[in-house]
Scaffold this motif. Structure first.
Motif, PDB file in Angstrom:
ATOM      1  N   THR A  21       1.043  -1.021   0.053  1.00 15.40           N
ATOM      2  CA  THR A  21       0.065   0.049   0.169  1.00 15.40           C
ATOM      3  C   THR A  21       0.640   1.437  -0.080  1.00 15.40           C
ATOM      4  OG1 THR A  21      -1.803   1.191   1.027  1.00 15.40           O
ATOM      5  CG2 THR A  21      -0.186   0.240   2.521  1.00 15.40           C
ATOM      6  N   MET A  22       0.345   2.408  -0.497  1.00 12.39           N
ATOM      7  CA  MET A  22       0.931   3.552  -0.320  1.00 12.39           C
ATOM      8  C   MET A  22       0.671   4.256   1.021  1.00 12.39           C
ATOM      9  SD  MET A  22       2.538   3.915  -2.993  1.00 12.39           S
ATOM     10  CE  MET A  22       3.357   5.544  -3.149  1.00 12.39           C
ATOM     11  N   SER A  23       1.499   4.664   1.740  1.00 11.37           N
ATOM     12  CA  SER A  23       1.379   5.484   2.982  1.00 11.37           C
ATOM     13  C   SER A  23       2.274   6.687   3.158  1.00 11.37           C
ATOM     14  CB  SER A  23       1.566   4.287   4.166  1.00 11.37           C
ATOM     15  OG  SER A  23       1.036   4.740   5.196  1.00 11.37           O
ATOM     16  N   LYS A  24       1.779   7.342   4.101  1.00  7.25           N
ATOM     17  CA  LYS A  24       2.392   8.952   4.450  1.00  7.25           C
ATOM     18  C   LYS A  24       3.726   8.748   5.122  1.00  7.25           C
ATOM     19  CE  LYS A  24      -1.215  10.963   2.728  1.00  7.25           C
ATOM     20  NZ  LYS A  24      -1.160  11.389   1.088  1.00  7.25           N
ATOM     21  N   THR A  25       4.637   9.600   4.979  1.00  8.74           N
ATOM     22  CA  THR A  25       6.044   9.689   5.902  1.00  8.74           C
ATOM     23  C   THR A  25       6.209  11.248   5.792  1.00  8.74           C
ATOM     24  OG1 THR A  25       8.041   8.884   6.307  1.00  8.74           O
ATOM     25  CG2 THR A  25       7.684   9.190   3.960  1.00  8.74           C
ATOM     26  N   LEU A  26       6.889  11.725   6.734  1.00  8.69           N
ATOM     27  CA  LEU A  26       7.318  12.918   7.037  1.00  8.69           C
ATOM     28  C   LEU A  26       8.514  13.116   5.962  1.00  8.69           C
ATOM     29  CD1 LEU A  26       7.350  13.680  10.713  1.00  8.69           C
ATOM     30  CD2 LEU A  26       5.902  14.838   9.293  1.00  8.69           C
ATOM     31  N   THR A  27       8.223  14.504   5.352  1.00  5.81           N
ATOM     32  CA  THR A  27       9.403  14.918   4.537  1.00  5.81           C
ATOM     33  C   THR A  27       9.500  16.405   4.478  1.00  5.81           C
ATOM     34  OG1 THR A  27      10.057  14.835   2.081  1.00  5.81           O
ATOM     35  CG2 THR A  27       7.912  15.383   2.649  1.00  5.81           C
ATOM     36  N   GLY A  28      10.409  16.901   3.801  1.00  2.00           N
ATOM     37  CA  GLY A  28      10.548  18.529   3.881  1.00  2.00           C
ATOM     38  C   GLY A  28      11.753  18.749   5.143  1.00  2.00           C
ATOM     39  N   ARG A  29      11.696  19.909   5.679  1.00  4.40           N
ATOM     40  CA  ARG A  29      13.034  20.539   6.373  1.00  4.40           C
ATOM     41  C   ARG A  29      12.800  19.758   7.692  1.00  4.40           C
ATOM     42  NH1 ARG A  29      14.443  25.337   5.171  1.00  4.40           N
ATOM     43  NH2 ARG A  29      13.210  26.182   3.543  1.00  4.40           N
ATOM     44  N   LYS A  30      13.936  19.335   8.266  1.00  7.32           N
ATOM     45  CA  LYS A  30      14.230  18.749   9.564  1.00  7.32           C
ATOM     46  C   LYS A  30      13.815  19.806  10.515  1.00  7.32           C
ATOM     47  CE  LYS A  30      17.041  14.694   8.083  1.00  7.32           C
ATOM     48  NZ  LYS A  30      17.480  15.229   6.865  1.00  7.32           N
ATOM     49  N   LEU A  31      13.742  19.357  11.628  1.00  6.09           N
ATOM     50  CA  LEU A  31      13.460  20.247  12.889  1.00  6.09           C
ATOM     51  C   LEU A  31      14.514  20.633  13.637  1.00  6.09           C
ATOM     52  CD1 LEU A  31       9.781  18.872  13.558  1.00  6.09           C
ATOM     53  CD2 LEU A  31      10.274  21.014  12.340  1.00  6.09           C
ATOM     54  N   GLY A  32      14.698  21.834  14.323  1.00  7.54           N
ATOM     55  CA  GLY A  32      15.442  21.987  15.467  1.00  7.54           C
ATOM     56  C   GLY A  32      14.751  22.519  16.798  1.00  7.54           C
ATOM     57  N   ILE A  33      15.031  22.101  17.686  1.00  5.88           N
ATOM     58  CA  ILE A  33      14.292  22.767  18.768  1.00  5.88           C
ATOM     59  C   ILE A  33      15.461  23.710  19.737  1.00  5.88           C
ATOM     60  CG2 ILE A  33      13.112  22.053  21.271  1.00  5.88           C
ATOM     61  CD1 ILE A  33      12.845  19.474  19.851  1.00  5.88           C
ATOM     62  N   VAL A  34      14.947  24.919  19.679  1.00  8.30           N
ATOM     63  CA  VAL A  34      15.813  25.783  20.747  1.00  8.30           C
ATOM     64  C   VAL A  34      15.241  26.424  21.997  1.00  8.30           C
ATOM     65  CG1 VAL A  34      17.217  27.917  20.450  1.00  8.30           C
ATOM     66  CG2 VAL A  34      16.762  26.229  18.345  1.00  8.30           C
ATOM     67  N   PRO A  35      15.531  25.815  22.948  1.00  9.27           N
ATOM     68  CA  PRO A  35      15.003  26.549  24.416  1.00  9.27           C
ATOM     69  C   PRO A  35      15.816  27.705  24.488  1.00  9.27           C
ATOM     70  CG  PRO A  35      16.418  24.470  24.889  1.00  9.27           C
ATOM     71  CD  PRO A  35      16.229  24.457  23.368  1.00  9.27           C
ATOM     72  N   ILE A  36      15.195  28.605  25.145  1.00  6.56           N
ATOM     73  CA  ILE A  36      16.056  29.881  25.796  1.00  6.56           C
ATOM     74  C   ILE A  36      16.109  29.495  27.328  1.00  6.56           C
ATOM     75  CG2 ILE A  36      15.711  32.342  26.243  1.00  6.56           C
ATOM     76  CD1 ILE A  36      13.871  32.624  23.813  1.00  6.56           C
ATOM     77  N   LEU A  37      17.566  29.591  27.500  1.00  2.94           N
ATOM     78  CA  LEU A  37      17.702  29.311  28.971  1.00  2.94           C
ATOM     79  C   LEU A  37      17.384  30.266  29.857  1.00  2.94           C
ATOM     80  CD1 LEU A  37      21.632  28.131  28.126  1.00  2.94           C
ATOM     81  CD2 LEU A  37      19.498  26.622  28.372  1.00  2.94           C
TER      82      LEU A  37
END
Ligand code: URA
Length: 209
Positions: A62-78
């Motif tokens: 079957t065809m199914s969905k997967t994430l594509t496109g920009r990778k993510l970065g998380i940036v907490p402000i200390l």
């Protein structure tokens, strides 16, 4: 122009009530910040791109969905932003985590960067900047400028509680940055605390005073 998204999901609003409560201790406070951040993460990541791939289930292809496109970065402000990292990582375990630390110069009152460590491919990532409280907007404004100076181009800002003043500052200085928030409170007091707010988020997270 920035989009301001108030995430009014009942679970988030319910948890926010306990978070605000002065009798909530550090352990519960930490758990609530993590849970709220994870729930807010659904909304923040709603526009992630998908593509179709072929997979095989026990019943056939079957065809199914997967994430594509920009990778993510998380940036907490200390430092208070640290409390929100694990909740977002629960949703997006592959995200890289950068850190930005700022202090206010006592003479000039300008924010000064004292720590900044980011993924090397920061310009290619969708960054999610985290700080539970958007009060005057000074730290968020400066942190986002530092990130842009280092090449970041796609930034979202996520906080739990904002003041109307903080929202305006961020919208004016970074109109390309969308803001996600669980509550826009009434005002700032004379010490730049959000009212009714929840007090000092860093102190409540880490049990300091
Ligand atoms: N930072 C906090 O932790 N709380 C506020 O009310 C304002 C800034």
């Amino acid at each position: 122009m920035s989009k301001v998204v108030v995430i009014d999901h009942p679970l988030i609003q319910h948890k926010l009530t306990f978070l605000r409560d002065v009798t909530t201790g550090s352990k519960d406070f930490r758990d609530l910040v993590r849970e709220m951040s994870m729930l807010m993460g659904y909304e923040v990541t709603r526009d992630l791109q998908l593509r179709d791939i072929e997979i095989e289930t026990p019943m056939g292809k079957t065809m199914s969905k997967t994430l594509t496109g920009r990778k993510l970065g998380i940036v907490p402000i200390l430092r208070a932003g640290l409390g929100m990292v694990d909740g977002i990582l629960q949703l997006i375990p592959a995200a890289k985590v950068g850190h930005v630390g700022l202090y206010r110069d006592p003479q000039t009152l300008e924010p000064v960067e004292y720590y900044c460590k980011l993924p090397s491919d920061v310009s290619e990532r969708q960054l999610i900047v985290l700080d539970p409280m958007l009060a005057t907007g000074g730290s968020a404004k400066a942190a986002i400028k530092f990130l842009k100076d280092k090449g970041a181009m796609n930034i979202k800002f996520v906080c739990l509680i904002a003041s109307p003043e903080g929202i305006e500052v961020l919208k004016e200085t970074h109109p390309d940055v969308d803001i996600y928030v669980a509550s826009i409170d009434e005002k700032l007091d004379d010490h730049a605390y959000i009212v009714p707010g929840l007090g000092d988020a860093g102190d409540r997270l880490f049990g300091t005073k």
